[in-house]
Scaffold this motif. Structure first.
Motif, PDB file in Angstrom:
ATOM      1  N   SER A 185       0.830  -1.213   0.000  1.00 21.51           N
ATOM      2  CA  SER A 185       0.000   0.000   0.000  1.00 21.51           C
ATOM      3  C   SER A 185       0.863   1.261   0.000  1.00 21.51           C
ATOM      4  N   ALA A 186       1.944   1.232   0.776  1.00 23.79           N
ATOM      5  CA  ALA A 186       2.819   2.408   0.848  1.00 23.79           C
ATOM      6  C   ALA A 186       3.454   2.697  -0.507  1.00 23.79           C
ATOM      7  N   GLY A 187       3.624   1.648  -1.324  1.00 27.12           N
ATOM      8  CA  GLY A 187       4.147   1.854  -2.674  1.00 27.12           C
ATOM      9  C   GLY A 187       3.182   2.691  -3.497  1.00 27.12           C
ATOM     10  N   ILE A 188       1.893   2.420  -3.349  1.00 23.94           N
ATOM     11  CA  ILE A 188       0.884   3.252  -4.033  1.00 23.94           C
ATOM     12  C   ILE A 188       1.006   4.684  -3.520  1.00 23.94           C
ATOM     13  N   GLY A 189       1.178   4.829  -2.212  1.00 22.62           N
ATOM     14  CA  GLY A 189       1.299   6.162  -1.608  1.00 22.62           C
ATOM     15  C   GLY A 189       2.487   6.937  -2.154  1.00 22.62           C
ATOM     16  N   ARG A 190       3.621   6.252  -2.365  1.00 25.99           N
ATOM     17  CA  ARG A 190       4.796   6.948  -2.901  1.00 25.99           C
ATOM     18  C   ARG A 190       4.522   7.473  -4.299  1.00 25.99           C
ATOM     19  N   GLY A 191       3.821   6.662  -5.088  1.00 28.96           N
ATOM     20  CA  GLY A 191       3.464   7.118  -6.435  1.00 28.96           C
ATOM     21  C   GLY A 191       2.514   8.305  -6.375  1.00 28.96           C
ATOM     22  N   GLN A 192       1.567   8.244  -5.416  1.00 30.09           N
ATOM     23  CA  GLN A 192       0.587   9.330  -5.284  1.00 30.09           C
ATOM     24  C   GLN A 192       1.248  10.638  -4.846  1.00 30.09           C
ATOM     25  N   MET A 193       2.318  10.547  -4.057  1.00 26.04           N
ATOM     26  CA  MET A 193       2.999  11.772  -3.612  1.00 26.04           C
ATOM     27  C   MET A 193       3.636  12.522  -4.784  1.00 26.04           C
ATOM     28  N   ARG A 194       3.852  11.822  -5.893  1.00 30.14           N
ATOM     29  CA  ARG A 194       4.399  12.504  -7.071  1.00 30.14           C
ATOM     30  C   ARG A 194       3.339  13.358  -7.775  1.00 30.14           C
ATOM     31  N   VAL A 195       2.065  13.066  -7.512  1.00 34.79           N
ATOM     32  CA  VAL A 195       0.995  13.800  -8.197  1.00 34.79           C
ATOM     33  C   VAL A 195       0.071  14.553  -7.236  1.00 34.79           C
ATOM     34  N   VAL A 196       0.413  14.533  -5.948  1.00 35.54           N
ATOM     35  CA  VAL A 196      -0.514  15.118  -4.968  1.00 35.54           C
ATOM     36  C   VAL A 196      -0.805  16.588  -5.266  1.00 35.54           C
ATOM     37  N   ASP A 197       0.212  17.348  -5.633  1.00 38.24           N
ATOM     38  CA  ASP A 197      -0.027  18.778  -5.888  1.00 38.24           C
ATOM     39  C   ASP A 197      -0.919  18.992  -7.114  1.00 38.24           C
ATOM     40  N   ASN A 198      -0.792  18.110  -8.108  1.00 36.76           N
ATOM     41  CA  ASN A 198      -1.703  18.180  -9.269  1.00 36.76           C
ATOM     42  C   ASN A 198      -3.144  17.874  -8.847  1.00 36.76           C
ATOM     43  N   HIS A 199      -3.295  16.843  -8.003  1.00 42.79           N
ATOM     44  CA  HIS A 199      -4.636  16.476  -7.539  1.00 42.79           C
ATOM     45  C   HIS A 199      -5.298  17.658  -6.836  1.00 42.79           C
ATOM     46  N   ILE A 200      -4.514  18.328  -5.981  1.00 38.54           N
ATOM     47  CA  ILE A 200      -5.063  19.453  -5.206  1.00 38.54           C
ATOM     48  C   ILE A 200      -5.443  20.588  -6.163  1.00 38.54           C
ATOM     49  N   ALA A 201      -4.540  20.903  -7.094  1.00 42.95           N
ATOM     50  CA  ALA A 201      -4.811  21.996  -8.049  1.00 42.95           C
ATOM     51  C   ALA A 201      -6.051  21.672  -8.875  1.00 42.95           C
ATOM     52  N   HIS A 202      -6.192  20.395  -9.243  1.00 41.34           N
ATOM     53  CA  HIS A 202      -7.326  19.998 -10.072  1.00 41.34           C
ATOM     54  C   HIS A 202      -8.647  20.169  -9.321  1.00 41.34           C
ATOM     55  N   ARG A 203      -8.674  19.766  -8.053  1.00 43.08           N
ATOM     56  CA  ARG A 203      -9.921  19.900  -7.287  1.00 43.08           C
ATOM     57  C   ARG A 203     -10.285  21.371  -7.109  1.00 43.08           C
ATOM     58  N   ARG A 204      -9.263  22.214  -6.936  1.00 44.57           N
ATOM     59  CA  ARG A 204      -9.546  23.658  -6.819  1.00 44.57           C
ATOM     60  C   ARG A 204     -10.091  24.202  -8.140  1.00 44.57           C
ATOM     61  N   ALA A 205      -9.561  23.711  -9.243  1.00 43.09           N
ATOM     62  CA  ALA A 205     -10.037  24.171 -10.555  1.00 43.09           C
ATOM     63  C   ALA A 205     -11.487  23.731 -10.779  1.00 43.09           C
ATOM     64  N   ILE A 206     -11.815  22.519 -10.342  1.00 44.93           N
ATOM     65  CA  ILE A 206     -13.200  22.039 -10.470  1.00 44.93           C
ATOM     66  C   ILE A 206     -14.144  22.950  -9.695  1.00 44.93           C
ATOM     67  N   HIS A 207     -13.729  23.333  -8.495  1.00 49.64           N
ATOM     68  CA  HIS A 207     -14.565  24.231  -7.680  1.00 49.64           C
ATOM     69  C   HIS A 207     -14.780  25.574  -8.388  1.00 49.64           C
ATOM     70  N   ARG A 208     -13.689  26.108  -8.983  1.00 49.45           N
ATOM     71  CA  ARG A 208     -13.811  27.388  -9.696  1.00 49.45           C
ATOM     72  C   ARG A 208     -14.778  27.270 -10.869  1.00 49.45           C
ATOM     73  N   LEU A 209     -14.668  26.146 -11.584  1.00 49.26           N
ATOM     74  CA  LEU A 209     -15.524  25.946 -12.752  1.00 49.26           C
ATOM     75  C   LEU A 209     -16.997  25.821 -12.345  1.00 49.26           C
ATOM     76  N   TYR A 210     -17.265  25.032 -11.298  1.00 47.54           N
ATOM     77  CA  TYR A 210     -18.646  24.941 -10.798  1.00 47.54           C
ATOM     78  C   TYR A 210     -19.166  26.333 -10.420  1.00 47.54           C
ATOM     79  N   THR A 211     -18.303  27.114  -9.750  1.00 46.10           N
ATOM     80  CA  THR A 211     -18.724  28.446  -9.304  1.00 46.10           C
ATOM     81  C   THR A 211     -19.132  29.299 -10.501  1.00 46.10           C
ATOM     82  N   GLU A 212     -18.340  29.235 -11.563  1.00 46.82           N
ATOM     83  CA  GLU A 212     -18.667  29.993 -12.779  1.00 46.82           C
ATOM     84  C   GLU A 212     -19.946  29.484 -13.430  1.00 46.82           C
ATOM     85  N   LEU A 213     -20.032  28.153 -13.584  1.00 45.83           N
ATOM     86  CA  LEU A 213     -21.129  27.577 -14.362  1.00 45.83           C
ATOM     87  C   LEU A 213     -22.477  27.686 -13.656  1.00 45.83           C
TER      88      LEU A 213
END
Ligand SMILES: *Cc1c(COP(=O)(O)O)cnc(C)c1O
Length: 381
Positions: free
Chosen positions: A245-273
């Motif tokens: 499981s920790a191996g999956i976590g290490r891979g996820q840490m490489r994309v965590v900042d993208n995941h966070i940015a993406h969720r914020r972008a989704i919120h902005r888009l919902y707000t606009e739409l």
């Protein structure tokens, strides 16, 4: 058209390499190099937005992390722990595992999290009623919006009560320049399948000293004493994360900042739409630089005086279009299992529960997906 889910696991690509490595080196066991590597990655990442030392301990779930935090603080039978009412039951269940009583405190309307004024009233009232101070305070950063940690920590330190911060939904959320999860004496993350990152199932306890981290690892591995044989002087738990499981976590840490940015972008888009749609409000905390939510889930409020439909009717309408949504967490002071717990309420969480809805917000969602959800909401009559 395919189904749009609330929040799906989202692999970055390198997870399988770490997992394959675990298999090739036969580290298919609890503990191992991926666990150390994942803890190191987490601690490093946290230290970029925290001016204190942080040590992450990888565990089998967020619930286990809360449980061990309470054990570290000596919470035991007969104690009281103040817990945010507006949250998932997993925040409060470990209080009961210890034979202690959760004391539920309602939310304030801006962040939806623990109301500092009610918190102080609850502390004073408990001390008057029982002659004892609550053993811990457990605020939650619901849906990734930071609680008012300055006020909560001020009150906590004034009364000398430690804070355990439930940041299960708030990985990457920032308050006053600092990551959620790093304010309390202990903080916790969840890596369940639907959270900001996943290890398929897992969690972390965040500590501020190496000694505390070592102690947590001790309890999480059956409290085994350093003897050649299996020597036990305390009750322990089997709460460590597996090396796979920790191996999956290490891979996820490489994309965590993208995941966070993406969720914020989704919120902005919902707000606009959804802007200008009568009776529908996309929720965000009052404009202030102090709060930087991660928008784990974008939430809306449905004012049925203006819409002529309720949040639940909207949920059914979206389900017919193959879109998964979810009501807000039912406040724990309204849950039958906690009906005997003392509560300090102001009506905020109950009112939100009756009018709120969580929209699909996973980091795999495309702009087209968000538009389809918004269009389907607009088509509701
Ligand atoms: C998910 C969650 C937890 C529990 O985490 P698990 O890893 O599922 O045990 C605790 N608190 C909150 C607020 C959560 O959303």
């Amino acid at each position: 058209m395919s189904k749009i889910w609330l929040s799906l696991a989202h692999m970055g690509g390198s997870e399988q390499e770490f997992v394959r490595e675990a298999f090739e080196t036969n580290w298919v066991v609890p503990l191992g190099p991926n666990v150390d590597g994942f803890e190191h990655d987490l601690s490093q990442w946290l230290s970029t937005h925290c001016d204190q030392e942080v040590h992450a301990v990888a565990l089998s779930s967020g619930t286990a992390a809360i449980h061990l935090a309470l054990i570290m603080l000596g919470v035991s039978k007969g104690d009281e722990v103040i817990c945010q009412s507006f949250t998932f039951a997993a925040s409060a269940n470990p209080i009961c595992y210890q034979g202690a009583t959760p004391i539920f405190v309602d939310s304030e309307p801006d962040t939806w999290n623990m109301d500092p004024i009610l918190l102080e009233q609850a502390i004073c009232d408990r001390m008057k009623q029982t002659g004892l101070k609550p053993k811990a305070i457990l605020p939650v950063h619901l849906y990734g919006t930071p609680a008012r940690m300055n006020e909560i920590c001020d009150i906590a330190s004034r009364y000398g009560i430690p804070v355990v911060e439930d940041a299960a939904e708030a990985m990457g959320a920032v308050y006053d320049g600092r990551y959620c999860g790093t304010f309390g004496q202990y903080g916790i993350f969840s890596f369940n399948g639907n959270k900001m990152i996943t290890t398929s199932g897992g969690g972390a306890l965040l500590c501020h000293t190496e000694e505390e981290a070592q102690r947590v690892k001790f309890y999480a591995t059956q409290a085994r004493e350093p003897f050649p044989w299996y020597q036990h002087e305390q009750i322990g738990y089997n709460y460590r994360l597996s090396n796979v499981s920790a191996g999956i976590g290490r891979g996820q840490m490489r994309v965590v900042d993208n995941h966070i940015a993406h969720r914020r972008a989704i919120h902005r888009l919902y707000t606009e739409l959804l802007a200008g749609l009568p009776g529908i409000t996309v929720v965000e905390p009052k404009k202030s630089t102090i709060f930087l939510p991660n928008y784990w889930l974008t939430t809306i409020k449905v004012d049925s005086n203006e819409t002529s439909f309720s949040a639940l009717q909207l949920m059914q309408h979206l389900a017919k279009a193959d879109i998964e949504t979810r009501p807000l967490w039912k406040p724990l002071h309204l849950q039958p299992v906690f009906s005997s717990s003392p509560t300090y309420v102001n009506g905020v969480s109950e009112a939100l529960f009756n009018c709120g809805l969580c929209l699909p917000s996973g980091s795999m969602m495309t702009c087209e997906d968000v538009m389809r959800v918004a269009d389907t909401i607009r088509s509701m009559r």
